[in-house]
Design a protein around this motif. Structure first.
Motif, PDB file in Angstrom:
ATOM      1  N   LEU A 216       0.816  -1.208   0.000  1.00  0.00           N
ATOM      2  CA  LEU A 216       0.000   0.000   0.000  1.00  0.00           C
ATOM      3  C   LEU A 216       0.852   1.262   0.000  1.00  0.00           C
ATOM      4  CD1 LEU A 216      -2.850  -1.021   2.490  1.00  0.00           C
ATOM      5  CD2 LEU A 216      -3.038  -0.753   0.019  1.00  0.00           C
ATOM      6  N   TRP A 221      -1.845   3.153   6.588  1.00  0.00           N
ATOM      7  CA  TRP A 221      -3.124   2.620   6.117  1.00  0.00           C
ATOM      8  C   TRP A 221      -3.701   1.617   7.115  1.00  0.00           C
ATOM      9  CZ3 TRP A 221      -6.775   3.496   2.622  1.00  0.00           C
ATOM     10  CH2 TRP A 221      -6.492   4.288   1.507  1.00  0.00           C
ATOM     11  N   PRO A 234      -7.636   5.581   5.933  1.00  0.00           N
ATOM     12  CA  PRO A 234      -6.829   6.309   4.949  1.00  0.00           C
ATOM     13  C   PRO A 234      -5.759   7.127   5.656  1.00  0.00           C
ATOM     14  CG  PRO A 234      -9.170   6.604   4.528  1.00  0.00           C
ATOM     15  CD  PRO A 234      -9.048   5.969   5.879  1.00  0.00           C
ATOM     16  N   PRO A 238      -4.262  11.089   1.955  1.00  0.00           N
ATOM     17  CA  PRO A 238      -4.491   9.947   1.077  1.00  0.00           C
ATOM     18  C   PRO A 238      -4.473  10.273  -0.408  1.00  0.00           C
ATOM     19  CG  PRO A 238      -6.568  10.700   1.988  1.00  0.00           C
ATOM     20  CD  PRO A 238      -5.488  11.500   2.659  1.00  0.00           C
TER      21      PRO A 238
END
Length: 253
Positions: A216, A221, A234, A238
């Motif tokens: 990610l 996250w 988020p 983000p």
């Protein structure tokens, strides 16, 4: 999620309620149709058709006449007519005994997704399903900020860029994404992603969390709630893509 289980057989209701609680559900148990109809409002009803005081079909009919609560029928009946009648009277799905807790949980989640409320479309004046962020939702697709998870194709995109996940990594991300911001205990995650009563090394979960964070591109996250579990949120910014370099397959390196 609060679930009402209307089931007269304690040999079925006890293990089933315990299994659902392990997945994070709050379970209310009614042993008769009358008790079920008198119970406080819940988010989901699991309705056995073979009740001692009245037919489950009649309970389904009464519930639907006064509420839009999702109903999943639980039946040991082999006759297709009963299942069809229940669905025509307003039940949303059914499971046939015997069944596994994981199958039931999957059906609960599927019915819940279909039952999400609609929001008005300001341009057309019509109502469309919403993903909770003001955008129209597509069945099977979940959007959390710039992250998109497609459960039908098992594809994940971040900032419109595909991310290649191993099967367990996808299942882990999907599990956390079921209720963004809510904390999933380690036991809940192991039960959902691996199997109920998983007795392997708990380090397995930490290894997969670390791999998922790496792909990610931002460890924030997935938050670690010390002593409890993890939650998906988020990052603070983000909309800014990660500086990590992606391979052609979309995997971070």
């Amino acid at each position: 999620m609060r679930v009402l289980l209307i089931e007269d057989d304690d040999r079925v209701a006890g293990p089933l309620a315990e299994g659902l609680r392990r997945f994070g559900f709050t379970v209310e148990h009614a042993r008769t149709g009358a008790e079920g109809l008198a119970a406080p409002e819940v988010a989901m009803v699991l309705l056995d058709l073979g009740l001692p005081d009245m037919d489950g079909i009649d309970v389904c009919r009464t519930l639907r006449s006064r509420s839009s609560v999702p109903i999943i029928m639980i039946t040991a009946r082999d006759d297709e007519v009963d299942r069809v009648l229940g669905l025509e009277l307003g039940a949303d799905d059914y499971v046939s005994k015997p069944f596994g807790v994981r199958e039931l949980v999957a059906r609960i989640r599927a019915v819940t997704r279909r039952a999400r409320p609609a929001v008005p479309d300001p341009q057309s004046g019509s109502s469309n399903p919403s993903d909770g962020l003001g955008r129209p939702a597509t069945p099977g697709i979940q959007r959390i900020g710039p992250l998109t998870i497609d459960c039908r194709t098992r594809q994940v995109r971040l900032h419109q860029t595909s991310i290649a996940l191993a099967p367990k990594e996808f299942d882990l991300l999907s599990c956390l994404a079921e209720d963004p911001g809510a904390v999933c205990s380690r036991r809940q995650i192991l039960d959902a992603v691996w199997e109920p009563h998983f007795f392997g090394p708990t380090k397995t979960l930490d290894v997969h969390i670390a791999a998922l964070r790496r792909k990610l591109g931002d460890a924030s996250w997935i938050e670690n709630i010390r002593g409890i579990g993890f939650r998906l949120v988020p990052p603070a910014h983000p909309d800014v893509p990660s500086a990590a370099v992606r391979t052609r397959g979309g995997e971070l390196r």
